[in-house]
Motif scaffolding. Structure first.
Motif, PDB file in Angstrom:
ATOM      1  N   MET A 103       0.761  -1.248   0.045  1.00 46.64           N
ATOM      2  CA  MET A 103      -0.047  -0.063  -0.139  1.00 46.64           C
ATOM      3  C   MET A 103       0.783   1.169  -0.151  1.00 46.64           C
ATOM      4  O   MET A 103       0.288   2.401  -0.607  1.00 46.64           O
ATOM      5  CB  MET A 103      -0.895   0.037   1.350  1.00 46.64           C
ATOM      6  CG  MET A 103      -2.060  -0.975   1.102  1.00 46.64           C
ATOM      7  SD  MET A 103      -3.226  -0.655   2.194  1.00 46.64           S
ATOM      8  CE  MET A 103      -4.414  -1.937   1.887  1.00 46.64           C
ATOM      9  N   ARG A 104       2.068   1.183   0.626  1.00 47.69           N
ATOM     10  CA  ARG A 104       3.080   2.300   0.700  1.00 47.69           C
ATOM     11  C   ARG A 104       3.321   2.675  -0.871  1.00 47.69           C
ATOM     12  O   ARG A 104       3.525   3.861  -1.313  1.00 47.69           O
ATOM     13  CB  ARG A 104       4.063   1.977   1.529  1.00 47.69           C
ATOM     14  CG  ARG A 104       4.961   3.161   1.613  1.00 47.69           C
ATOM     15  CD  ARG A 104       6.006   3.048   2.573  1.00 47.69           C
ATOM     16  NE  ARG A 104       5.673   2.752   4.109  1.00 47.69           N
ATOM     17  CZ  ARG A 104       5.849   1.466   4.636  1.00 47.69           C
ATOM     18  NH1 ARG A 104       6.343   0.532   3.981  1.00 47.69           N
ATOM     19  NH2 ARG A 104       5.427   1.436   5.819  1.00 47.69           N
ATOM     20  N   ARG A 105       3.825   1.604  -1.763  1.00 42.41           N
ATOM     21  CA  ARG A 105       4.065   1.793  -3.019  1.00 42.41           C
ATOM     22  C   ARG A 105       2.831   2.201  -3.978  1.00 42.41           C
ATOM     23  O   ARG A 105       3.225   2.893  -4.803  1.00 42.41           O
ATOM     24  CB  ARG A 105       4.589   0.401  -3.670  1.00 42.41           C
ATOM     25  CG  ARG A 105       5.875  -0.068  -3.147  1.00 42.41           C
ATOM     26  CD  ARG A 105       6.618  -1.022  -3.822  1.00 42.41           C
ATOM     27  NE  ARG A 105       5.730  -2.366  -3.664  1.00 42.41           N
ATOM     28  CZ  ARG A 105       5.953  -3.261  -2.933  1.00 42.41           C
ATOM     29  NH1 ARG A 105       6.956  -3.212  -2.019  1.00 42.41           N
ATOM     30  NH2 ARG A 105       5.267  -4.447  -2.670  1.00 42.41           N
ATOM     31  N   LEU A 106       1.569   2.043  -3.494  1.00 42.34           N
ATOM     32  CA  LEU A 106       0.444   2.397  -4.162  1.00 42.34           C
ATOM     33  C   LEU A 106       0.069   3.778  -3.747  1.00 42.34           C
ATOM     34  O   LEU A 106      -0.877   4.199  -4.277  1.00 42.34           O
ATOM     35  CB  LEU A 106      -0.624   1.302  -3.905  1.00 42.34           C
ATOM     36  CG  LEU A 106      -0.337   0.095  -4.558  1.00 42.34           C
ATOM     37  CD1 LEU A 106      -1.578  -0.893  -4.206  1.00 42.34           C
ATOM     38  CD2 LEU A 106      -0.228   0.023  -5.981  1.00 42.34           C
ATOM     39  N   ARG A 107       0.825   4.308  -2.610  1.00 41.25           N
ATOM     40  CA  ARG A 107       0.516   5.611  -2.218  1.00 41.25           C
ATOM     41  C   ARG A 107      -1.054   5.739  -1.481  1.00 41.25           C
ATOM     42  O   ARG A 107      -1.551   6.919  -1.646  1.00 41.25           O
ATOM     43  CB  ARG A 107       0.498   6.724  -3.257  1.00 41.25           C
ATOM     44  CG  ARG A 107       2.068   6.764  -3.961  1.00 41.25           C
ATOM     45  CD  ARG A 107       2.033   7.758  -5.075  1.00 41.25           C
ATOM     46  NE  ARG A 107       3.546   7.878  -5.434  1.00 41.25           N
ATOM     47  CZ  ARG A 107       4.011   8.942  -6.600  1.00 41.25           C
ATOM     48  NH1 ARG A 107       3.085   9.387  -7.031  1.00 41.25           N
ATOM     49  NH2 ARG A 107       5.154   8.689  -7.084  1.00 41.25           N
TER      50      ARG A 107
END
Length: 217
Positions: A103-107
């Motif tokens: 989710m961090r990579r998906l912002r």
């Protein structure tokens, strides 16, 4: 006729508080513990047996089972219960971290990241625990299982899963999976996701309040 919604519901009430303490604060102190399983076995089993007995009374089946002692933390299905609970807790303890990284990579906004990660991870662990949950319910309410040897118990568990989730033809050929599998997966995963996501949120709030207290001191 149906079971009353309260049938078997009072048994887990008293052990629930110490059980959640061992899931949270005591878990972080000991890192690994089977205390929640020990606490929850009698209440969970009595809950299942009371509901089963009430259903038998309604249909006139006459196959009621004696209730286990509320003070003995072992009995039929205890290993299945331990495996089910350990696997269910893996959602917020093990799977949530990798989900948060994704989710961090998906912002995804950080304010929703932890809650959403716990929910998604708990859905996964809930699906994985569905067969174990059904096997535990069967083992705790079956007199034949209780009085059988280890090999016979394994055979009964395999037969129970087969008749519950696999559809067979007249000659015994496998036709496919039953719709009850989808139903049970949905019910178990949503239940697990709701309870563990709520537990994770309460735990985060408590940690946040504790840190704020330390800063003020």
């Amino acid at each position: 006729q149906r079971c009353h919604w309260r049938e078997g519901g009072w048994a887990p009430v008293l052990p629930s508080s110490p059980q959640f303490i061992t899931l949270g604060p005591l878990f972080h102190c000991l890192k690994e513990t089977n205390i929640p399983r020990v606490i929850s076995y009698p209440s969970s089993t009595i809950n299942a047996q009371m509901a089963y007995n009430h259903a038998q009374e309604l249909v006139g089946g006459g196959a009621e089972v004696p209730l286990v002692s509320a003070w003995i933390p072992w009995g039929p299905g205890v290993i299945l219960l331990c495996l089910r609970n350990a696997l269910a807790m893996c959602g917020i303890r093990l799977l949530s971290g990798p989900v948060q990284q994704t989710m961090r990579r998906l912002r995804v906004p950080e304010s929703f990241r932890g809650l959403l990660s716990d929910f998604i991870a708990s859905i996964g662990s809930g699906c994985l625990t569905t067969p174990l949950n059904q096997l535990y319910n069967y083992s705790s309410t079956s007199q034949a299982y209780t009085h059988s040897g280890s090999l016979e118990q394994l055979r009964q568990l395999a037969a129970f899963l087969g008749t519950t989730y696999v559809s067979c033809g007249p000659a015994g050929e496998i036709l496919g999976l039953r719709q009850s599998l989808v139903r049970d997966l949905m019910l178990r995963s949503l239940y697990t996701a709701a309870i563990f996501t709520l537990f994770g949120a309460i735990e985060r709030i408590c940690v946040l309040l504790w840190r704020l207290r330390e800063k003020r001191l």
